[in-house]
Write a protein that holds these residues in place. Sequence first.
Motif, short mmCIF file in Angstrom:
data_model
loop_
_atom_site.label_atom_id
_atom_site.label_comp_id
_atom_site.label_asym_id
_atom_site.label_seq_id
_atom_site.Cartn_x
_atom_site.Cartn_y
_atom_site.Cartn_z
N PHE A 100 0.80 -1.22 0.00
CA PHE A 100 0.00 0.00 0.00
C PHE A 100 0.83 1.28 0.00
CE2 PHE A 100 -3.06 -3.09 1.78
CZ PHE A 100 -4.03 -2.97 0.80
N LEU A 101 2.00 1.25 0.64
CA LEU A 101 2.83 2.46 0.72
C LEU A 101 4.22 2.21 0.14
CD1 LEU A 101 1.83 3.52 4.34
CD2 LEU A 101 1.00 4.49 2.20
N GLY A 102 4.33 1.26 -0.77
CA GLY A 102 5.63 0.89 -1.34
C GLY A 102 6.25 1.96 -2.21
N SER A 103 5.44 2.83 -2.75
CA SER A 103 6.03 3.90 -3.56
C SER A 103 6.82 4.86 -2.69
CB SER A 103 4.94 4.64 -4.33
OG SER A 103 4.01 5.19 -3.43
N PHE A 104 6.59 4.86 -1.40
CA PHE A 104 7.39 5.66 -0.47
C PHE A 104 8.46 4.82 0.23
CE2 PHE A 104 3.07 7.56 -0.42
CZ PHE A 104 3.39 8.73 -1.09
N GLY A 105 8.51 3.52 -0.03
CA GLY A 105 9.52 2.63 0.57
C GLY A 105 9.26 2.31 2.02
N ILE A 106 8.02 2.47 2.48
CA ILE A 106 7.71 2.31 3.90
C ILE A 106 7.97 0.88 4.38
CG2 ILE A 106 5.88 2.51 5.63
CD1 ILE A 106 6.84 5.17 4.50
N GLY A 107 7.68 -0.12 3.58
CA GLY A 107 7.93 -1.51 3.98
C GLY A 107 9.40 -1.79 4.21
N ARG A 108 10.24 -1.19 3.37
CA ARG A 108 11.69 -1.36 3.53
C ARG A 108 12.20 -0.59 4.75
NH1 ARG A 108 14.82 -5.11 0.84
NH2 ARG A 108 13.78 -5.59 -1.10
N PHE A 109 11.65 0.59 5.00
CA PHE A 109 12.04 1.32 6.21
C PHE A 109 11.63 0.54 7.46
CE2 PHE A 109 11.85 5.20 3.43
CZ PHE A 109 13.19 5.54 3.55
N TYR A 110 10.50 -0.14 7.41
CA TYR A 110 10.00 -0.90 8.55
C TYR A 110 10.98 -2.02 8.95
CZ TYR A 110 7.14 -4.29 11.13
OH TYR A 110 6.69 -5.18 12.05
N VAL A 111 11.53 -2.73 7.96
CA VAL A 111 12.44 -3.83 8.29
C VAL A 111 13.88 -3.37 8.47
CG1 VAL A 111 11.01 -5.59 7.21
CG2 VAL A 111 12.79 -4.50 5.88
N GLY A 112 14.14 -2.09 8.24
CA GLY A 112 15.48 -1.56 8.50
C GLY A 112 16.36 -1.42 7.28
N SER A 113 15.84 -1.68 6.11
CA SER A 113 16.62 -1.51 4.88
C SER A 113 16.48 -0.07 4.40
CB SER A 113 16.14 -2.47 3.79
OG SER A 113 16.26 -3.80 4.23
N VAL A 114 17.22 0.84 5.04
CA VAL A 114 17.07 2.27 4.78
C VAL A 114 17.54 2.63 3.38
CG1 VAL A 114 17.74 4.57 5.57
CG2 VAL A 114 17.29 2.77 7.23
N GLY A 115 18.63 2.06 2.93
CA GLY A 115 19.15 2.38 1.60
C GLY A 115 18.17 2.03 0.49
N ILE A 116 17.59 0.85 0.55
CA ILE A 116 16.62 0.45 -0.47
C ILE A 116 15.33 1.24 -0.31
CG2 ILE A 116 15.26 -1.49 -1.36
CD1 ILE A 116 17.58 -3.29 -0.64
N GLY A 117 14.98 1.59 0.92
CA GLY A 117 13.80 2.42 1.15
C GLY A 117 13.94 3.79 0.52
N VAL A 118 15.14 4.39 0.63
CA VAL A 118 15.39 5.69 0.00
C VAL A 118 15.34 5.55 -1.51
CG1 VAL A 118 17.16 7.47 -0.34
CG2 VAL A 118 16.67 6.62 1.95
N ALA A 119 15.88 4.46 -2.06
CA ALA A 119 15.84 4.24 -3.51
C ALA A 119 14.41 4.10 -3.99
CB ALA A 119 16.66 3.01 -3.88
#
Length: 154
Positions: A100-119
């Motif tokens: 639902f919020l993958g275009s903002f990378g929220i799922g990646r930020f949740y698990v701690g993958s900050v670099g991929i979340g920023v990408a």
Amino acid sequence: MSEQPPQPSQPPGYGYPNQGSGPAGQPGPYGYPQGGQQPPPGGYQTPGYPQGAPGYQTPGYPPPAPGYYATDPSAPYGYDPYGRPYSDKSKIVAGVLQLFLGSFGIGRFYVGSVGIGVAQLFTCGGLGFWALIDGIMYLVSNDRTDDQGRVLRG
């Protein structure tokens, strides 16, 4: 006439362990004392344990309180069947956030993958395709890990 020794009724090595021809108290064919020796009064006792102690207790350490389970600090949620520690994060929450919020990378930020979340944030989740595939992979995969390498709980 030649005299032959008496033949045993059973071959050696068969029968009950305490069955033997030796006198009472002497070791038999298996090293156990033969019949006639009685156990000490009150039964056998394990050295270092009080009489009638339930289970195997270490002397000097009382049993833990009921409902208490010691945990490993590096794996607060236990281990998976392969011995890998579980994370405090959930793969279902990560997958739903990513869908639902993958275009903002929220799922990646949740698990701690900050670099991929920023990408994902800068590419709008790979125009939605990357976020969609990533969200589905979180939901169906059993090997997704958090930033500390622990397996996400299901």
